[in-house]
Write a protein that holds these residues in place. Structure first.
Motif, PDB file in Angstrom:
ATOM      1  N   SER A  50       0.524  -0.995   0.039  1.00 45.64           N
ATOM      2  CA  SER A  50       0.434   0.029  -0.124  1.00 45.64           C
ATOM      3  C   SER A  50       0.916   1.003  -0.285  1.00 45.64           C
ATOM      4  O   SER A  50       1.606   1.272   1.031  1.00 45.64           O
ATOM      5  CB  SER A  50      -0.807  -0.378   1.143  1.00 45.64           C
TER       6      SER A  50
ATOM      7  N   GLY B 240      -0.144   4.142   0.989  1.00 48.16           N
ATOM      8  CA  GLY B 240      -0.874   5.051   2.006  1.00 48.16           C
ATOM      9  C   GLY B 240      -0.341   3.632   3.014  1.00 48.16           C
ATOM     10  O   GLY B 240       1.229   4.546   4.485  1.00 48.16           O
TER      11      GLY B 240
ATOM     12  N   GLU C 289      -5.315  11.911   8.228  1.00 47.54           N
ATOM     13  CA  GLU C 289      -5.569  10.444   8.546  1.00 47.54           C
ATOM     14  C   GLU C 289      -6.423  10.017   7.733  1.00 47.54           C
ATOM     15  O   GLU C 289      -5.984   8.891   6.199  1.00 47.54           O
ATOM     16  CB  GLU C 289      -6.281   9.863   9.885  1.00 47.54           C
ATOM     17  N   ALA C 290      -7.470  10.589   7.005  1.00 45.02           N
ATOM     18  CA  ALA C 290      -8.187  11.114   5.821  1.00 45.02           C
ATOM     19  C   ALA C 290      -6.964  10.294   4.755  1.00 45.02           C
ATOM     20  O   ALA C 290      -7.255  10.206   3.134  1.00 45.02           O
ATOM     21  CB  ALA C 290      -9.161  12.417   5.223  1.00 45.02           C
ATOM     22  N   PHE C 291      -6.130  11.682   4.746  1.00 45.97           N
ATOM     23  CA  PHE C 291      -5.148  12.337   3.520  1.00 45.97           C
ATOM     24  C   PHE C 291      -4.242  10.251   3.040  1.00 45.97           C
ATOM     25  O   PHE C 291      -4.274  10.207   1.679  1.00 45.97           O
ATOM     26  CB  PHE C 291      -4.523  12.783   3.648  1.00 45.97           C
ATOM     27  N   TYR C 292      -4.558   9.460   3.976  1.00 42.87           N
ATOM     28  CA  TYR C 292      -3.540   8.593   4.623  1.00 42.87           C
ATOM     29  C   TYR C 292      -4.507   8.131   3.759  1.00 42.87           C
ATOM     30  O   TYR C 292      -3.743   7.019   3.533  1.00 42.87           O
ATOM     31  CB  TYR C 292      -2.687   8.355   5.417  1.00 42.87           C
ATOM     32  N   ALA C 293      -5.408   7.858   4.407  1.00 48.31           N
ATOM     33  CA  ALA C 293      -6.460   6.718   4.223  1.00 48.31           C
ATOM     34  C   ALA C 293      -6.914   6.717   2.741  1.00 48.31           C
ATOM     35  O   ALA C 293      -7.359   5.485   1.747  1.00 48.31           O
ATOM     36  CB  ALA C 293      -8.123   6.963   5.058  1.00 48.31           C
ATOM     37  N   SER C 294      -7.409   7.677   1.898  1.00 49.07           N
ATOM     38  CA  SER C 294      -6.738   7.184  -0.029  1.00 49.07           C
ATOM     39  C   SER C 294      -6.148   7.060   0.144  1.00 49.07           C
ATOM     40  O   SER C 294      -5.915   6.647  -1.309  1.00 49.07           O
ATOM     41  CB  SER C 294      -7.060   9.105  -0.244  1.00 49.07           C
ATOM     42  N   LEU C 295      -4.494   6.774   0.213  1.00 47.79           N
ATOM     43  CA  LEU C 295      -3.759   6.131  -0.339  1.00 47.79           C
ATOM     44  C   LEU C 295      -3.830   4.868   0.229  1.00 47.79           C
ATOM     45  O   LEU C 295      -3.606   4.353  -0.756  1.00 47.79           O
ATOM     46  CB  LEU C 295      -2.330   6.223  -0.189  1.00 47.79           C
ATOM     47  N   ASP C 296      -4.776   4.914   0.967  1.00 48.27           N
ATOM     48  CA  ASP C 296      -4.306   3.791   1.706  1.00 48.27           C
ATOM     49  C   ASP C 296      -4.763   1.667   0.624  1.00 48.27           C
ATOM     50  O   ASP C 296      -4.142   0.917   0.477  1.00 48.27           O
ATOM     51  CB  ASP C 296      -5.263   2.781   2.676  1.00 48.27           C
TER      52      ASP C 296
END
Length: 147
Positions: free
Chosen positions: A75, A77, A115-122
């Motif tokens: 991933s 993210g 966290e939303a930024f990271y979650a979009s990359l996950d």
């Protein structure tokens, strides 16, 4: 939010390595030249990626760098989180602490946005970000030296 140059370069190195032919490898110096960065910076990034298990390094005459066998499904993210570390978007408790820190609602909102930024990359994998049309660009920068 802005990624550090270190993380940005790590993602570019991983993407470049992902399009190498089977059995082909690169060097940190070759990648630095292709990506227009200093060799020392590329070497530090490669070391960190090796510690994460994303890049395999082999020493010696037939050595070089390649993407780890299991890394294609890694991933983006996760890589970004690991390289960026646990820091917050803003520093509220530093050498000069913010006077609002005990009751500030912005800090929590920024943490949630991060966290939303990271979650979009996950959901994105290395293979995803190196797919067409990016793949052609990655191969075109590869026309220079890789070793």
């Amino acid at each position: 939010m802005q990624l550090t140059r270190f993380t940005d370069l790590a993602l570019r190195i991983v993407m470049r390595l992902s399009v190498l032919e089977e059995g082909q490898s690169a060097t940190a110096a070759g990648l630095a030249e292709q990506l227009h960065v200093r060799r020392a910076h590329a070497a530090k990034v490669v070391t960190a990626l090796g510690r994460l298990g994303v890049v395999e390094t082999r020493r010696g005459r037939t050595g070089g760098l390649s993407l780890a066998a299991s890394a294609r499904d890694t991933s983006v993210g996760w890589i970004v989180r690991e390289l960026e570390g646990p820091g917050e978007v803003v520093e509220c408790d530093g050498a000069e602490p913010c006077p609002l820190r005990t009751g500030c609602r912005l800090r929590r909102a920024l943490r949630e946005a991060q966290e939303a930024f990271y979650a979009s990359l996950d959901p994105l994998t290395i293979d995803d970000v190196a797919a067409a049309p990016t793949r052609a660009l990655l191969l075109s920068i590869g026309s220079g030296p890789i070793d």
